[in-house]
Design an enzyme around this catalytic site. Structure first.
Site, PDB file in Angstrom:
ATOM      1  N   HIS A   1     -39.973   0.104   0.524  1.00  0.00           N
ATOM      2  CA  HIS A   1     -39.898  -1.229   1.164  1.00  0.00           C
ATOM      3  C   HIS A   1     -41.243  -1.952   1.071  1.00  0.00           C
ATOM      4  O   HIS A   1     -41.659  -2.637   2.005  1.00  0.00           O
ATOM      5  CB  HIS A   1     -39.481  -1.116   2.637  1.00  0.00           C
ATOM      6  CG  HIS A   1     -38.110  -0.565   2.861  1.00  0.00           C
ATOM      7  ND1 HIS A   1     -37.015  -1.349   3.120  1.00  0.00           N
ATOM      8  CD2 HIS A   1     -37.645   0.705   2.865  1.00  0.00           C
ATOM      9  CE1 HIS A   1     -35.938  -0.598   3.282  1.00  0.00           C
ATOM     10  NE2 HIS A   1     -36.299   0.661   3.124  1.00  0.00           N
TER      11      HIS A   1
ATOM     12  N   ASN B   1     -30.914  -1.622   7.473  1.00  0.00           N
ATOM     13  CA  ASN B   1     -30.724  -2.115   6.108  1.00  0.00           C
ATOM     14  C   ASN B   1     -29.555  -3.088   6.072  1.00  0.00           C
ATOM     15  O   ASN B   1     -28.847  -3.241   7.070  1.00  0.00           O
ATOM     16  CB  ASN B   1     -30.418  -0.947   5.157  1.00  0.00           C
ATOM     17  CG  ASN B   1     -31.664  -0.167   4.754  1.00  0.00           C
ATOM     18  OD1 ASN B   1     -32.788  -0.665   4.840  1.00  0.00           O
ATOM     19  ND2 ASN B   1     -31.458   1.057   4.297  1.00  0.00           N
TER      20      ASN B   1
HETATM   21  C1  HEM Z   1     -39.675   1.780   5.499  1.00  0.00           C
HETATM   22  C2  HEM Z   1     -35.000   1.424   6.579  1.00  0.00           C
HETATM   23  C3  HEM Z   1     -34.393   6.116   5.708  1.00  0.00           C
HETATM   24  C4  HEM Z   1     -39.149   6.546   5.477  1.00  0.00           C
HETATM   25  C5  HEM Z   1     -38.449   1.283   5.837  1.00  0.00           C
HETATM   26  C6  HEM Z   1     -38.183  -0.091   6.098  1.00  0.00           C
HETATM   27  C7  HEM Z   1     -36.877  -0.194   6.423  1.00  0.00           C
HETATM   28  C8  HEM Z   1     -36.304   1.114   6.347  1.00  0.00           C
HETATM   29  C9  HEM Z   1     -36.134  -1.452   6.800  1.00  0.00           C
HETATM   30  C10 HEM Z   1     -39.173  -1.231   5.984  1.00  0.00           C
HETATM   31  C11 HEM Z   1     -39.822  -1.495   7.295  1.00  0.00           C
HETATM   32  C12 HEM Z   1     -40.712  -2.700   7.177  1.00  0.00           C
HETATM   33  O1  HEM Z   1     -40.194  -3.796   6.897  1.00  0.00           O
HETATM   34  O2  HEM Z   1     -41.931  -2.542   7.352  1.00  0.00           O
HETATM   35  C13 HEM Z   1     -34.433   2.664   6.414  1.00  0.00           C
HETATM   36  C14 HEM Z   1     -33.042   2.981   6.673  1.00  0.00           C
HETATM   37  C15 HEM Z   1     -32.866   4.300   6.405  1.00  0.00           C
HETATM   38  C16 HEM Z   1     -34.150   4.812   5.997  1.00  0.00           C
HETATM   39  C17 HEM Z   1     -32.015   2.008   7.202  1.00  0.00           C
HETATM   40  C18 HEM Z   1     -31.657   5.161   6.515  1.00  0.00           C
HETATM   41  C19 HEM Z   1     -30.687   4.928   7.339  1.00  0.00           C
HETATM   42  C20 HEM Z   1     -35.629   6.647   5.660  1.00  0.00           C
HETATM   43  C21 HEM Z   1     -35.922   8.052   5.640  1.00  0.00           C
HETATM   44  C22 HEM Z   1     -37.261   8.173   5.598  1.00  0.00           C
HETATM   45  C23 HEM Z   1     -37.821   6.841   5.565  1.00  0.00           C
HETATM   46  C24 HEM Z   1     -34.876   9.169   5.697  1.00  0.00           C
HETATM   47  C25 HEM Z   1     -38.112   9.399   5.573  1.00  0.00           C
HETATM   48  C26 HEM Z   1     -37.744  10.587   5.960  1.00  0.00           C
HETATM   49  C27 HEM Z   1     -39.677   5.296   5.385  1.00  0.00           C
HETATM   50  C28 HEM Z   1     -41.072   5.032   5.193  1.00  0.00           C
HETATM   51  C29 HEM Z   1     -41.228   3.655   5.195  1.00  0.00           C
HETATM   52  C30 HEM Z   1     -39.927   3.103   5.397  1.00  0.00           C
HETATM   53  C31 HEM Z   1     -42.158   6.086   5.019  1.00  0.00           C
HETATM   54  C32 HEM Z   1     -42.519   2.877   5.041  1.00  0.00           C
HETATM   55  C33 HEM Z   1     -42.984   2.500   6.433  1.00  0.00           C
HETATM   56  C34 HEM Z   1     -44.315   1.807   6.466  1.00  0.00           C
HETATM   57  O3  HEM Z   1     -45.172   2.076   5.621  1.00  0.00           O
HETATM   58  O4  HEM Z   1     -44.517   1.016   7.409  1.00  0.00           O
HETATM   59  N1  HEM Z   1     -37.290   2.012   5.995  1.00  0.00           N
HETATM   60  N2  HEM Z   1     -35.073   3.791   6.003  1.00  0.00           N
HETATM   61  N3  HEM Z   1     -36.805   5.937   5.623  1.00  0.00           N
HETATM   62  N4  HEM Z   1     -38.994   4.120   5.486  1.00  0.00           N
HETATM   63 FE1  HEM Z   1     -37.068   3.963   5.819  1.00  0.00          FE
END
Ligand code: HEM
Length: 501
Positions: free
Chosen positions: A49, A122
């Site tokens: 993202h 999402n």
């Molecule tokens: C970032 C949604 C699953 C790790 C994000 C962001 C969203 C999101 C919307 C962006 C946030 C922003 O705008 O700053 C989702 C959804 C998931 C999912 C809906 C499943 C239902 C996962 C999983 C992991 C993960 C399973 C790790 C185990 C991360 C990481 C970031 C991120 C590391 C970057 C955050 C940052 O640097 O601030 N995710 N994600 N996500 N997601 Fe997910």
């Protein structure tokens, strides 16, 4: 203009030199400070993202949920809660194009009176994997390959399709990703989903399961693939420009918040597991109740300070909202804080204004890089025997308490049998599409898989599609020149009996 130390600058055009043609002088503190700061402007982009665009606004409650939830944000109709929203693509790097085929992030930070609640969702209601331990593999496969470093556009590269075709649980989400949902017209025309099943907790401590939905007031619109390619070529910033222009011209985008509520008994009656994030709760079984509106009415003053530094985290919840044992959600609760500690330079990123709560906050956490909110006075521990206010903050009876879910079982690395049906909802999704949309899906599969160089991967993907819809599988195989049809995949249990065809 001043230096960072507040000293007025007399000349910002010329370095201090020994003679007009002479060498620059080390003494030039203004030059050194300016270049030093410039040299340190970049921070790591998000691991996923990375490309996003945010806006401020508010959430207004239109229907009280006080009967099932004690959270302040859901009690008083008409009450407004400040919000910050960041939309994003998942796979592309920070400088990638907007109108790509990808999932879109829909992350909402709600600055409630009881602390920050982040709904990090999402625009698609399910996910590719069931267990967070697979997330690094999934993301590695989806982003550029380590040897060639090809950037995005390659959702079509072999690694992605290799991974998902070896992971039958991804089939449902892959179908959504190949649908028109993955090429939205703009952020304003997208739905949002919390994806996981969460809990609402009432005044008596009772739990109700909940799925969260954002429904765009403008309705759902996508572009077609042909348009997407042209738009990306002509204007890679198409989606962010759209949001900027609509908000700055007073045309404020709006979403309704919807909830699907159900109890344990209802949960047990579904033929799938409500803890499985590759499944949705059909809206015809549990209608979506609209309870509020989200309005975005102000662009950030500064992109970096706000949109880049904002840190959403699924574990940011408030009293009245709690987790379930969804293994993807449990993993996310660890991952966000961990990655943000690195991305934003240490443990004090919660002090950055965009991340700080708008309600009072006090604790004994202290020091670390950039500490702005160290404890005041002599006490930085508790219990302590100092009276107030010197003794500092105390625990409160109405503080956050986790739902006392009963847990038992052996310590094992094993997936529940109830997570084994990977195709029923993929099939329901496909047949819920109009014929035109189904054609778009077929064409998207053909286009993307035609970029896969390894024939066995193409065939393996078609073997899963045979469980989704035979017509779809045949159409894709034909488009790929794949003959004869492969045998249906045997890696996972096929369709559950008793579901609508
Ligand atoms: C970032 C949604 C699953 C790790 C994000 C962001 C969203 C999101 C919307 C962006 C946030 C922003 O705008 O700053 C989702 C959804 C998931 C999912 C809906 C499943 C239902 C996962 C999983 C992991 C993960 C399973 C790790 C185990 C991360 C990481 C970031 C991120 C590391 C970057 C955050 C940052 O640097 O601030 N995710 N994600 N996500 N997601 Fe997910």
């Amino acid at each position: 203009m001043t230096t960072q130390q507040g000293v007025a600058v007399s000349d910002d055009q010329n370095t201090l030199r020994a003679g007009a043609n002479g060498p620059a002088l080390m003494e030039d503190f203004h030059f050194r400070e300016k270049i030093f700061h410039f040299d340190h402007e970049r921070i790591p982009e998000r691991v996923v993202h990375a490309r996003g665009y945010g806006a401020h606004g508010y959430f207004e409650l239109t229907d009280s949920l006080a009967d099932v939830c004690k959270a302040d944000i859901f009690r008083n109709v008409g009450e407004r809660t400040p919000a910050f929203v960041r939309f994003s693509t998942v796979a592309g790097n920070k400088g990638s194009a907007d109108v790509v085929r990808d999932v879109r992030g829909f992350a909402v930070k709600l600055y409630t009176k009881q602390g920050n609640w982040d709904l990090v969702g999402n625009n698609i209601p399910v996910f590719f994997i069931q267990d967070a331990i697979k997330f690094p593999d999934f993301v590695h496969a989806a982003k550029q390959a380590p040897d060639r470093d090809f950037p995005q556009a390659q959702t079509a590269h072999d690694n992605f399709w290799d991974f998902v075709s070896l992971s039958p649980e991804a089939t449902h989400m892959v179908c959504w990703a190949m649908s028109d949902r993955a090429i939205p017209r703009s952020f304003r025309f997208m739905e949002g989903f919390g994806v996981h099943t969460f809990r609402l907790i009432d005044d008596e401590g009772r739990s109700t399961y909940v799925k969260f939905h954002w429904k765009p007031k403008l309705g759902l619109q996508s572009v077609v693939w042909n348009e997407a390619l042209k738009i990306n070529g002509a204007d890679p910033d198409f989606h962010r420009r759209d949001l900027w222009q609509s908000i700055t011209s007073g045309n404020f985008p709006e979403w309704e918040l919807g909830v699907q509520l159900f109890d344990d008994e209802f949960a047990d009656s579904f033929p799938f597991d409500i803890l499985d994030p590759t499944k949705l709760i059909p809206e015809e079984l549990v209608p979506v109740r609209r309870v509020g509106r989200l309005v975005l009415d102000r662009m950030p003053d500064n992109f970096f300070a706000e949109t880049e530094q904002v840190a959403f985290c699924t574990q940011n919840v408030v009293p009245g909202i709690d987790f379930t044992n969804d293994p993807l959600l449990q993993g996310r609760n660890f991952s966000y804080l961990d990655t943000q500690t690195k991305r934003l330079g240490g443990p004090n990123f919660t002090h950055i204004p965009i991340n700080a709560p708008k309600c009072p906050f006090h604790n004994f956490q202290q020091d670390g890089h950039m500490a702005m909110h160290n404890p005041k006075g002599r006490a930085n521990y508790e219990p302590n025997s100092w009276s107030q206010p010197a003794g500092g903050p105390r625990e409160s009876a109405d503080g956050y308490r986790s739902y006392p879910d009963t847990v038992s079982g052996q310590k094992v690395r094993q997936r529940s049998e109830s997570f084994a049906d990977h195709y029923s909802q993929a099939r329901q999704f496909f047949i819920s599409q109009t014929p035109v949309e189904q054609t778009h899906m077929r064409d998207a599969f053909v286009f993307e898989l035609s970029k896969v160089e390894t024939p066995a991967i193409r065939a393996r993907m078609v073997s899963h599609l045979l469980h989704v819809d035979r017509g779809l599988a045949e159409g894709v195989a034909k488009g790929l020149g794949l003959s004869p049809l492969p045998a249906p995949a045997t890696a996972a249990r096929p369709v559950v009996e008793g579901l609508p065809p």
